[in-house]
Write a protein that holds these residues in place. Structure first.
Motif, PDB file in Angstrom:
ATOM      1  N   LEU A   1       2.556  -8.688  24.096  1.00 46.93           N
ATOM      2  CA  LEU A   1       3.166  -9.857  24.731  1.00 46.93           C
ATOM      3  C   LEU A   1       2.149 -10.814  25.341  1.00 46.93           C
ATOM      4  O   LEU A   1       2.398 -12.017  25.422  1.00 46.93           O
ATOM      5  CB  LEU A   1       4.147  -9.411  25.820  1.00 46.93           C
ATOM      6  CG  LEU A   1       5.276  -8.470  25.362  1.00 46.93           C
ATOM      7  CD1 LEU A   1       6.181  -8.143  26.529  1.00 46.93           C
ATOM      8  CD2 LEU A   1       6.056  -9.067  24.198  1.00 46.93           C
TER       9      LEU A   1
ATOM     10  N   ARG B   1       3.037 -11.194  16.453  1.00 52.11           N
ATOM     11  CA  ARG B   1       4.320 -11.363  17.143  1.00 52.11           C
ATOM     12  C   ARG B   1       4.887 -12.757  16.903  1.00 52.11           C
ATOM     13  O   ARG B   1       6.089 -12.917  16.646  1.00 52.11           O
ATOM     14  CB  ARG B   1       4.136 -11.116  18.637  1.00 52.11           C
ATOM     15  CG  ARG B   1       5.398 -11.407  19.464  1.00 52.11           C
ATOM     16  CD  ARG B   1       5.197 -11.046  20.922  1.00 52.11           C
ATOM     17  NE  ARG B   1       4.170 -11.836  21.558  1.00 52.11           N
ATOM     18  CZ  ARG B   1       4.370 -13.012  22.148  1.00 52.11           C
ATOM     19  NH1 ARG B   1       5.576 -13.564  22.141  1.00 52.11           N
ATOM     20  NH2 ARG B   1       3.378 -13.647  22.733  1.00 52.11           N
TER      21      ARG B   1
ATOM     22  N   GLU C   1       2.759  -3.693  26.383  1.00 51.95           N
ATOM     23  CA  GLU C   1       3.158  -5.033  26.832  1.00 51.95           C
ATOM     24  C   GLU C   1       1.959  -5.960  26.934  1.00 51.95           C
ATOM     25  O   GLU C   1       2.012  -7.125  26.535  1.00 51.95           O
ATOM     26  CB  GLU C   1       3.884  -4.934  28.172  1.00 51.95           C
ATOM     27  CG  GLU C   1       5.254  -4.296  28.071  1.00 51.95           C
ATOM     28  CD  GLU C   1       5.911  -4.130  29.424  1.00 51.95           C
ATOM     29  OE1 GLU C   1       5.192  -4.159  30.451  1.00 51.95           O
ATOM     30  OE2 GLU C   1       7.145  -3.961  29.460  1.00 51.95           O
TER      31      GLU C   1
END
Length: 284
Positions: free
Chosen positions: A215, A234, A211
């Motif tokens: 992210l 991403r 993560e």
């Protein structure tokens, strides 16, 4: 024995679940009807991992001539004998590449930065034919694709402290999308995301590390401007309504578009070293 009719990202964890099995001595592909770059690269890394542990499995090759031709065209047989006992022992001769082939990149080893320049260059040669004609990507999208590919491969050089493989292929998703897609598989047997990132910050587990990297753009580097590679990947994948899944250690983190399915977060998976990355990009 591990038999399977399909070797892809959906069966990878089933194969890994047999790691601790004492009777694991064979991977049986004789009835295999489908295999994609993730499946091929996954098999190679599985075999390489066990070979490092002193275990040499037998790999029964598919009975399907079409699958054999595809494996050959993807250069699977260039690497497989290093990690498996092959059955039959006599491997098929290399089939010439069709100029109309959907292969963007045969399975290629990543060991050093020069390999990445070669990989991007090779894909660029074929990008116009495949990405422009079949996925209808414009020049900017193709350039963004190449940058993203470079970033994913560079992750192996900078973070894994090991070597890896990459393979790329175009497919037609009839049932899900009724569109062409490009599937990218990149894997290594390195130290994994958690061990790489915990040099800079405390992490709870493998999922926490994924993560932070995917992210939030966290990197092992403290330098300003470093560590945004996966975040850029991403962004590109999301912009093109694609799917990205990263497995590392015991966890998997995925960004899943509406046309696909699966769990966004998965933990308590069978431990496996390094990172396994899958990217699927649909056409316009």
């Amino acid at each position: 024995m591990i038999p399977s009719e399909s070797i892809d990202d959906t069966t990878f964890d089933f194969i890994l679940s047999r790691l601790e099995s004492s009777d694991l001595d064979v991977i049986d592909l004789r009835k295999t009807e489908f295999i994609d770059p993730y499946g091929m690269v996954g098999l190679l890394e599985f075999g390489r991992f066990l070979k490092q542990k002193g275990k040499n499995l037998t790999l029964y090759l598919p009975e399907s001539e079409d699958i054999i031709r595809y494996l050959s065209r993807m250069d699977f047989f260039r690497f497989a004998p290093d990690y498996f006992r092959m059955s039959p022992v006599e491997l098929p001769q290399k089939f010439p590449r069709n100029p109309q082939s959907d292969v963007l990149l045969e399975i290629t080893r990543i060991e050093k930065s020069n390999d990445i320049h070669f990989i991007v260059g090779r894909v660029k040669e074929r990008a116009q034919t495949i990405l422009e004609r079949h996925l209808h990507y414009k020049e900017k999208a193709i350039n963004d694709f190449l940058v993203s590919l470079s970033e994913v491969c560079q992750n192996i050089i900078e973070h894994s402290e090991n070597t890896g493989f990459v393979g790329i292929q175009k497919y037609f998703y009839h049932k899900r999308l009724n569109k062409n897609v490009v599937k990218i598989a990149v894997m290594d047997l390195g130290i994994g995301f958690k061990k790489s990132l915990e040099k800079r910050l405390p992490l709870r587990n493998d999922l926490d590390a994924l993560e932070k990297a995917l992210l939030h753009g966290v990197s092992r580097h403290a330098d300003i401007g470093r560590g945004h590679g996966l975040r850029a990947v991403r962004k590109f994948v999301t912009e093109w309504n694609g799917k990205i899944s990263i497995r590392s250690g015991t966890a998997r983190l995925s960004i899943i578009p509406s046309w696909s399915w699966g769990k966004e977060r998965d933990s308590a998976l069978t431990p496996f070293p390094g990172a396994q990355i899958s990217i699927v990009l649909p056409g316009v």
